[in-house]
Motif scaffolding. Structure first.
Motif, PDB file in Angstrom:
ATOM      1  N   ASP A  82     -13.867   6.978  -1.506  1.00 46.38           N
ATOM      2  CA  ASP A  82     -13.175   8.252  -1.298  1.00 46.38           C
ATOM      3  C   ASP A  82     -13.944   9.157  -0.345  1.00 46.38           C
ATOM      4  OD1 ASP A  82     -15.329   9.073  -2.837  1.00 46.38           O
ATOM      5  OD2 ASP A  82     -14.128   9.679  -4.576  1.00 46.38           O
ATOM      6  N   LYS A  83     -15.136   8.757   0.054  1.00 42.94           N
ATOM      7  CA  LYS A  83     -15.914   9.522   1.028  1.00 42.94           C
ATOM      8  C   LYS A  83     -15.482   9.235   2.462  1.00 42.94           C
ATOM      9  CE  LYS A  83     -20.211  10.054  -1.598  1.00 42.94           C
ATOM     10  NZ  LYS A  83     -21.683   9.877  -1.551  1.00 42.94           N
ATOM     11  N   ASP A  84     -14.709   8.172   2.639  1.00 40.94           N
ATOM     12  CA  ASP A  84     -14.307   7.761   3.981  1.00 40.94           C
ATOM     13  C   ASP A  84     -12.890   8.208   4.286  1.00 40.94           C
ATOM     14  OD1 ASP A  84     -16.656   6.388   4.827  1.00 40.94           O
ATOM     15  OD2 ASP A  84     -16.150   4.785   3.430  1.00 40.94           O
ATOM     16  N   ARG A  85     -12.632   8.441   5.566  1.00 45.43           N
ATOM     17  CA  ARG A  85     -11.309   8.841   6.013  1.00 45.43           C
ATOM     18  C   ARG A  85     -10.303   7.731   5.717  1.00 45.43           C
ATOM     19  NH1 ARG A  85      -9.619  11.455  11.831  1.00 45.43           N
ATOM     20  NH2 ARG A  85      -7.447  10.778  11.858  1.00 45.43           N
ATOM     21  N   SER A  86      -9.190   8.112   5.126  1.00 44.16           N
ATOM     22  CA  SER A  86      -8.168   7.133   4.773  1.00 44.16           C
ATOM     23  C   SER A  86      -7.434   6.649   6.016  1.00 44.16           C
ATOM     24  CB  SER A  86      -7.175   7.744   3.787  1.00 44.16           C
ATOM     25  OG  SER A  86      -6.242   6.780   3.372  1.00 44.16           O
ATOM     26  N   LEU A  87      -7.111   5.351   6.037  1.00 46.54           N
ATOM     27  CA  LEU A  87      -6.343   4.784   7.141  1.00 46.54           C
ATOM     28  C   LEU A  87      -4.861   4.815   6.750  1.00 46.54           C
ATOM     29  CD1 LEU A  87      -8.719   1.770   7.873  1.00 46.54           C
ATOM     30  CD2 LEU A  87      -8.765   4.045   8.878  1.00 46.54           C
ATOM     31  N   ILE A  88      -4.096   3.853   7.206  1.00 49.73           N
ATOM     32  CA  ILE A  88      -2.676   3.785   6.851  1.00 49.73           C
ATOM     33  C   ILE A  88      -2.520   3.645   5.343  1.00 49.73           C
ATOM     34  CG2 ILE A  88      -0.542   2.457   7.194  1.00 49.73           C
ATOM     35  CD1 ILE A  88      -1.848   1.498   9.856  1.00 49.73           C
ATOM     36  N   ARG A  89      -3.470   2.983   4.734  1.00 53.41           N
ATOM     37  CA  ARG A  89      -3.471   2.793   3.279  1.00 53.41           C
ATOM     38  C   ARG A  89      -4.909   2.585   2.839  1.00 53.41           C
ATOM     39  NH1 ARG A  89      -1.640  -3.568   3.390  1.00 53.41           N
ATOM     40  NH2 ARG A  89      -3.779  -4.363   3.406  1.00 53.41           N
ATOM     41  N   ARG A  90      -5.161   2.767   1.545  1.00 53.06           N
ATOM     42  CA  ARG A  90      -6.427   2.343   0.941  1.00 53.06           C
ATOM     43  C   ARG A  90      -6.152   0.999   0.268  1.00 53.06           C
ATOM     44  NH1 ARG A  90      -9.478   6.637  -2.693  1.00 53.06           N
ATOM     45  NH2 ARG A  90     -11.182   5.122  -2.491  1.00 53.06           N
ATOM     46  N   THR A  91      -6.683  -0.026   0.857  1.00 53.99           N
ATOM     47  CA  THR A  91      -6.397  -1.391   0.416  1.00 53.99           C
ATOM     48  C   THR A  91      -6.986  -1.669  -0.972  1.00 53.99           C
ATOM     49  OG1 THR A  91      -6.339  -2.184   2.700  1.00 53.99           O
ATOM     50  CG2 THR A  91      -6.764  -3.831   0.992  1.00 53.99           C
TER      51      THR A  91
END
Length: 699
Positions: free
Chosen positions: A551-560
């Motif tokens: 959750d510290k990282d920027r989310s992409l199209i989805r969180r796999t």
């Protein structure tokens, strides 16, 4: 979802996987020159204006309303090199790319989070995937077109048409990208199952029986080509065969491991395994050699040796570790990622496998009077022939068969073959070496660390423990941050990418296993700290599973959410097993409850495709058969632990100390002047015993 209306712009996509020569001066240099990944640095002097994956680059694309062209590969990937030479080094191609796209190069090994999403996308688009993986996406990263290897003319034509399409019919492109993004979300959903029952042993028997229809019982592995080594498949089947007394399954595991070790996929000269075989008999490999394969296979063969005492398996472990130490180990204790499939041949041309193959004439010149024996042993005949004049060494007979046919004893045979292989290695060392990907990845180091621990446990070689400790200390020193989180990557003293779930899962497992052979609580505590970090920053309350990204990282199209076991076990299956084992030492923490829920969430898929969930299936055996906590207390606790631990006991964990320890399992059990072993289940222990033989009888 709408049909892919412009995938036909592409010529035939070729599944596959060059690197610039070492020029003194470069006409072009792009932003990749600032990266550490060898794969990205290979492209740093392309005329394409490559960028690395970074939020700033996506913001730039949005501001300029420019499509993203995302190209993903890795350093040991043959077809990636081919496409670079044909397309990305070409100035005419670069002009089209630079004018119409923001071009992003990604090392899939550094950024598996991005690779997972776009690999799913291309499989939804075309039904196939591979590397190089080329995606065209909207400025916000939503994909709408993809291909693997594309020849130059088709590449230019496709990109021009895509750019024109976006310019003239943006809404159509955006609608399709929306549909595809929704599909990418849908295929990643995992439901929090309300099942009251866990998958049973009877169901497991049925799933394995269904799986057996794919077994190649003569040549091992599955009935297909190319033939992939699947360590978690064979690891589970070894566990299943021994735990349920299934000799026919054990025979299949033996056949597979023997044929892999006999095959050309195994480097008989230098040790270690290549990536996969292009044929059904494990003969001709795709010659790249990856750390993650060799780490897992070291574990697997060490366990198989513990079960069978087959010296072939022991030799594989010894030679594979020697290869990794010689070719892939950094002086700081970390392990590099891979050796390329390609190397320069005698004419100075890059050729796949050039470093590894032999002509008959070369072997005759090198071996002299020994050639006839060597020819029979490694099939310098039609069975071992590859292409042109080249042979790939492959065995198909046991030492006993060869020795009998030449009327010599086994000792003489082994001595002669060992001498011959040493001669070949000396000669091979004169050749141009395969290129090295010298980045260090946390998860792959975790797998290799586990391999070294298992090798020490089952073979008893102290050198393997020294190597394991050196690597474990490297991970602690260089990859664990002050806040307790991990880095993904390391090269030249620099780490830059936050770790993913597989990084945590493999290191948690490896440190836990290292504790089991050293009883140094430092490793157990580090493992537990990492476990708690994943619970805080990766866990999804809605599904009861772990996200691949923090959750510290920027989310992409989805969180796999990764659940399928592939060549490497899924990060969630590894976490479920980690939690199960930690629950045995810390039952008050609730780890077992989480593990059980994760198990329930995926068990509906076991019937359909057991081989795709093989690491999960260990939990069926753990849950429905006796699982033991082994506590060893007393002056001779290390010696006792080694005697017990060298046996294959997958349904157990070990803890030990000289006196009463900090763990609940080790409290109030010490008896002055005696070394005792307690065999326990859920904290309830049988009467202690004072010999390893008695302990093993209780087990």
């Amino acid at each position: 979802m709408k049909k892919v209306f412009f995938f036909i712009l592409l010529g035939t996509a070729v599944l596959g996987c060059k690197q610039n020569s070492n020029e003194v001066t470069h006409k072009h240099t792009n932003a990749l020159i600032h990266e550490t990944s060898p794969y990205l640095l290979q492209h740093a002097h392309n005329p394409v204006n490559w960028e690395a994956w970074h939020p700033d680059v996506l913001e730039k694309a949005k501001k300029e309303d420019k499509l993203l062209l995302i190209s993903i590969g890795y350093a040991a990937c043959h077809w990636c090199h081919v496409m670079e030479k044909e397309c990305f080094e070409d100035e005419a191609v670069a002009q089209v790319m630079n004018e119409n796209f923001i071009n992003i190069k990604i090392d899939r090994e550094e950024r598996p989070d991005v690779d997972q999403i776009y690999m799913d996308a291309i499989q939804m688009i075309s039904g196939q995937g591979g590397w190089p993986l080329n995606i065209v996406a909207l400025p916000d990263g939503r994909p709408f077109w993809g291909a693997t290897y594309v020849p130059k003319d088709n590449w230019i034509k496709s990109l021009e048409q895509l750019a024109e399409l976006y310019k003239n019919d943006k809404q159509r492109v955006t609608d399709y990208a929306n549909d595809l993004a929704n599909g990418l979300q849908a295929i990643n959903l995992v439901e929090n199952s309300k099942d009251s029952e866990l998958y049973s042993l009877e169901q497991l028997d049925g799933a394995v029986q269904n799986w057996t229809q794919y077994f190649d019982t003569f040549l091992g592995g599955h009935k297909s080509a190319p033939k992939f080594m699947m360590p978690n498949n064979w690891d589970f089947l070894l566990h299943y065969a021994t735990a349920t007394n299934k000799p026919e399954i054990m025979e299949f595991v033996d056949t597979t491991l023997t044929r892999m070790a006999y095959g050309g996929i195994y480097d008989h000269v230098g040790g270690g395994f290549s990536r996969y075989a292009v044929d059904v008999k494990w003969h001709v490999p795709h010659f790249e050699k990856m750390l993650y394969d060799n780490g897992q296979l070291t574990s697997l063969y060490a366990k198989a040796y513990a079960v069978t005492k087959n010296n072939l398996y022991k030799d594989v472990v010894v030679e594979t570790i020697a290869f990794v130490e010689e070719e892939l180990m950094d002086k700081n204790g970390g392990f590099y990622s891979s050796l390329d499939a390609d190397s320069l041949d005698e004419h100075g041309n890059l050729e796949e496998g050039a470093y590894y193959v032999w002509t008959k004439e070369q072997l005759i010149d090198l071996l002299g009077d020994d050639f006839k024996l060597f020819q029979e042993y490694f099939n310098i005949n039609s069975y071992g022939h590859w292409e042109e004049e080249n042979y790939v060494l492959i065995r198909d007979k046991s030492n006993d068969e060869i020795a009998n046919s030449f009327d010599i004893d086994i000792k003489t045979l082994r001595k002669t073959i060992k001498k011959n292989l040493s001669q070949l290695k000396s000669e091979r060392n004169k050749r141009s070496r395969p290129r090295l990907d010298d980045k260090i990845l946390t998860s792959w180091n975790g797998l290799m660390l586990k391999g070294l621990v298992d090798a020490y446990r089952y073979l008893g070689n102290d050198d393997y423990l020294k190597l394991a400790l050196k690597n474990a200390e490297f991970i602690e020193r260089e990859m664990i941050k002050e806040d307790g989180s991990l880095y993904r990557n390391h090269k030249g003293g620099k780490s830059s990418i936050n770790a993913f779930l597989d990084d945590y899962a493999t290191v948690i497992d490896a440190y836990f296993s290292l504790y089991e052979v050293t009883f140094d609580e430092k490793w157990l505590n580090l493992s537990k700290n990492l476990l708690e970090h994943t619970q805080k920053h990766f866990f999804d309350d809605a599904s009861g599973m772990f996200f691949y990204t923090s959750d510290k990282d920027r989310s992409l199209i989805r969180r796999t959410i990764e659940v399928d076991d592939n060549v490497i076990s899924s990060s969630n299956s590894m976490m479920a097993i980690n939690l199960y084992k930690f629950d045995k030492l810390f039952p008050e923490q609730g780890y077992g409850k989480t593990s059980k829920q994760m198990f329930k969430n995926v068990q509906k898929d076991f019937d359909r495709r057991a081989q795709g969930f093989s690491n999960w299936l260990h939990l069926v055996l753990y849950t429905h058969q006796n699982f033991y906590e082994i506590a060893i207390i007393g002056d001779d606790y290390m010696e006792m632990a080694q005697q017990i631990g060298k046996e294959y006991l997958p349904n157990s964990i070990m803890a030990g100390s000289k006196e009463d320890g900090n763990l609940e399992l080790l409290k109030n059990r010490s008896v002055p002047g005696r070394t005792l072993t307690y065999i326990c289940q859920e904290g309830a222990c049988k009467l202690p015993v004072s010999t390893a033989k008695d302990a093993l009888q209780q087990l």
